[in-house]
Design a protein around this motif. Sequence first.
Motif, PDB file in Angstrom:
ATOM      1  N   ARG A  73      38.313  28.408  20.577  1.00  0.00           N
ATOM      2  CA  ARG A  73      38.929  27.957  19.330  1.00  0.00           C
ATOM      3  C   ARG A  73      39.719  26.674  19.592  1.00  0.00           C
ATOM      4  O   ARG A  73      40.453  26.584  20.573  1.00  0.00           O
ATOM      5  CB  ARG A  73      39.845  29.038  18.751  1.00  0.00           C
ATOM      6  CG  ARG A  73      39.080  30.248  18.233  1.00  0.00           C
ATOM      7  CD  ARG A  73      39.986  31.202  17.475  1.00  0.00           C
ATOM      8  NE  ARG A  73      39.228  32.339  16.964  1.00  0.00           N
ATOM      9  CZ  ARG A  73      38.554  32.328  15.823  1.00  0.00           C
ATOM     10  NH1 ARG A  73      38.569  31.244  15.067  1.00  0.00           N
ATOM     11  NH2 ARG A  73      37.882  33.390  15.419  1.00  0.00           N
ATOM     12  N   VAL A  74      39.554  25.726  18.728  1.00  0.00           N
ATOM     13  CA  VAL A  74      40.263  24.448  18.862  1.00  0.00           C
ATOM     14  C   VAL A  74      41.644  24.585  18.239  1.00  0.00           C
ATOM     15  O   VAL A  74      41.789  25.057  17.105  1.00  0.00           O
ATOM     16  CB  VAL A  74      39.477  23.323  18.163  1.00  0.00           C
ATOM     17  CG1 VAL A  74      40.236  22.000  18.262  1.00  0.00           C
ATOM     18  CG2 VAL A  74      38.086  23.191  18.783  1.00  0.00           C
ATOM     19  N   LEU A  75      42.652  24.173  18.981  1.00  0.00           N
ATOM     20  CA  LEU A  75      44.024  24.270  18.503  1.00  0.00           C
ATOM     21  C   LEU A  75      44.276  23.273  17.363  1.00  0.00           C
ATOM     22  O   LEU A  75      43.661  22.208  17.317  1.00  0.00           O
ATOM     23  CB  LEU A  75      44.999  23.982  19.646  1.00  0.00           C
ATOM     24  CG  LEU A  75      44.967  24.970  20.813  1.00  0.00           C
ATOM     25  CD1 LEU A  75      45.814  24.446  21.963  1.00  0.00           C
ATOM     26  CD2 LEU A  75      45.438  26.346  20.375  1.00  0.00           C
ATOM     27  N   PRO A  76      45.195  23.605  16.451  1.00  0.00           N
ATOM     28  CA  PRO A  76      45.491  22.676  15.356  1.00  0.00           C
ATOM     29  C   PRO A  76      46.142  21.389  15.831  1.00  0.00           C
ATOM     30  O   PRO A  76      46.012  20.344  15.193  1.00  0.00           O
ATOM     31  CB  PRO A  76      46.419  23.482  14.443  1.00  0.00           C
ATOM     32  CG  PRO A  76      47.003  24.550  15.326  1.00  0.00           C
ATOM     33  CD  PRO A  76      45.929  24.880  16.315  1.00  0.00           C
ATOM     34  N   SER A  77      46.870  21.436  16.942  1.00  0.00           N
ATOM     35  CA  SER A  77      47.493  20.238  17.512  1.00  0.00           C
ATOM     36  C   SER A  77      47.821  20.514  18.969  1.00  0.00           C
ATOM     37  O   SER A  77      47.695  21.642  19.452  1.00  0.00           O
ATOM     38  CB  SER A  77      48.775  19.859  16.751  1.00  0.00           C
ATOM     39  OG  SER A  77      49.831  20.741  17.080  1.00  0.00           O
ATOM     40  N   THR A 102      38.633  22.343  26.533  1.00  0.00           N
ATOM     41  CA  THR A 102      37.888  23.261  25.674  1.00  0.00           C
ATOM     42  C   THR A 102      38.616  23.549  24.372  1.00  0.00           C
ATOM     43  O   THR A 102      37.988  23.913  23.376  1.00  0.00           O
ATOM     44  CB  THR A 102      37.636  24.597  26.395  1.00  0.00           C
ATOM     45  OG1 THR A 102      38.884  25.163  26.804  1.00  0.00           O
ATOM     46  CG2 THR A 102      36.734  24.404  27.602  1.00  0.00           C
ATOM     47  N   THR A 103      39.945  23.380  24.341  1.00  0.00           N
ATOM     48  CA  THR A 103      40.725  23.836  23.187  1.00  0.00           C
ATOM     49  C   THR A 103      41.597  22.778  22.511  1.00  0.00           C
ATOM     50  O   THR A 103      41.920  22.925  21.337  1.00  0.00           O
ATOM     51  CB  THR A 103      41.638  25.003  23.591  1.00  0.00           C
ATOM     52  OG1 THR A 103      42.506  24.568  24.652  1.00  0.00           O
ATOM     53  CG2 THR A 103      40.827  26.195  24.060  1.00  0.00           C
ATOM     54  N   LEU A 104      42.010  21.741  23.204  1.00  0.00           N
ATOM     55  CA  LEU A 104      42.856  20.725  22.580  1.00  0.00           C
ATOM     56  C   LEU A 104      42.047  19.927  21.560  1.00  0.00           C
ATOM     57  O   LEU A 104      40.865  19.642  21.779  1.00  0.00           O
ATOM     58  CB  LEU A 104      43.440  19.790  23.631  1.00  0.00           C
ATOM     59  CG  LEU A 104      44.557  20.373  24.488  1.00  0.00           C
ATOM     60  CD1 LEU A 104      44.891  19.441  25.651  1.00  0.00           C
ATOM     61  CD2 LEU A 104      45.796  20.651  23.651  1.00  0.00           C
ATOM     62  N   PRO A 105      42.654  19.555  20.427  1.00  0.00           N
ATOM     63  CA  PRO A 105      41.917  18.803  19.408  1.00  0.00           C
ATOM     64  C   PRO A 105      41.546  17.412  19.902  1.00  0.00           C
ATOM     65  O   PRO A 105      42.197  16.853  20.786  1.00  0.00           O
ATOM     66  CB  PRO A 105      42.913  18.740  18.239  1.00  0.00           C
ATOM     67  CG  PRO A 105      44.259  18.903  18.869  1.00  0.00           C
ATOM     68  CD  PRO A 105      44.055  19.822  20.032  1.00  0.00           C
ATOM     69  N   LEU A 106      40.488  16.855  19.300  1.00  0.00           N
ATOM     70  CA  LEU A 106      40.028  15.519  19.641  1.00  0.00           C
ATOM     71  C   LEU A 106      40.343  14.559  18.488  1.00  0.00           C
ATOM     72  O   LEU A 106      39.974  14.837  17.356  1.00  0.00           O
ATOM     73  CB  LEU A 106      38.514  15.528  19.892  1.00  0.00           C
ATOM     74  CG  LEU A 106      37.975  16.549  20.890  1.00  0.00           C
ATOM     75  CD1 LEU A 106      36.468  16.385  21.054  1.00  0.00           C
ATOM     76  CD2 LEU A 106      38.678  16.467  22.221  1.00  0.00           C
ATOM     77  N   PRO A 107      41.027  13.433  18.779  1.00  0.00           N
ATOM     78  CA  PRO A 107      41.694  13.150  20.041  1.00  0.00           C
ATOM     79  C   PRO A 107      43.089  13.758  20.071  1.00  0.00           C
ATOM     80  O   PRO A 107      43.678  14.060  19.031  1.00  0.00           O
ATOM     81  CB  PRO A 107      41.758  11.622  20.039  1.00  0.00           C
ATOM     82  CG  PRO A 107      41.931  11.284  18.586  1.00  0.00           C
ATOM     83  CD  PRO A 107      41.127  12.307  17.824  1.00  0.00           C
TER      84      PRO A 107
END
Length: 303
Positions: free
Chosen positions: A106-110, A148-153
Amino acid sequence: MRVAGAAACLAVLLLAGCSATKPRPPHAGGVVRSSAHEPAAADRGSRVDHFHDDLNRPQDSRYRDSSDSVPPPIDVSKLVEPVPRVEPRSLYGNKSPYTVLGRRYRVLPSARGYDERGIASFYGNKFHGYKTSSLETYDMYAFSAASTTLPLPSYARVTNLENGRSVIVRVNDRGPFHQNRLIDLSYAAAVKIGIWPKGTGLVEVRGIDPARPGQELAAPVVVPRHPGIYLQVGAFADEGNAERLAQRLRGAGLGTVQVIDAEVNGRHVRRVRIGPLVDVERADRVSARIEGLGLPRPQVAVD
């Protein structure tokens, strides 16, 4: 080095992506061009090769090189670290959740509040000049990273826990999907903090919120002892279940087994873990043996 396998990368096509497979933008005709949000290479003082990255080609023929490598040592003191700034989320690489090799992420919101310790690896020549998951061009001479999880960018400070050296990186790629790895650093970032030439290292990754600069930009205090690598095999509310797993692991002769009391979200649990392990290679071997017992993949803890 970055390890992700063709099957894993194909699984995330048009979803999250990795250095070996990237989402295909509309109207590109198989040829991907730079993201509108990508800083110009000249602004970064980088040396990115200019060529067409054809995402329609099979994985085994997309890259110029069959295996990863690195150039001769570089003087990173002349490279400028990125300055964290508020940026819009990339149109590519942020789908959540996504699945690679049967594991869901899961990608974190920030990046705000993100603070993890684990094993770092890095990637170089094979991926240099090709598209990252955010459809920016990977530049191994820039301070960037894959998560794997921190948002881009997003931005993070990565500190080598074995020597205290740190660097601010801009996270613009997905990975590493190799088990037990927390972050994949660009070649320049790896040299900066001493992960190169060994290939891996124990790090702390602390997310940076560009809207709230200050304390989050400061390097963390590093305990002046060599950090240990532990593999957490399970966490149980029931003491009996924890002890049964611990006995099974002791019987397998995998190393020192510990049962540690902890509080997780206000609940008392007993964590079963193995360690400390002497190095990353040993941790990888023990992880494989644990999975061979039919147990879930252990989580890496660095204390």
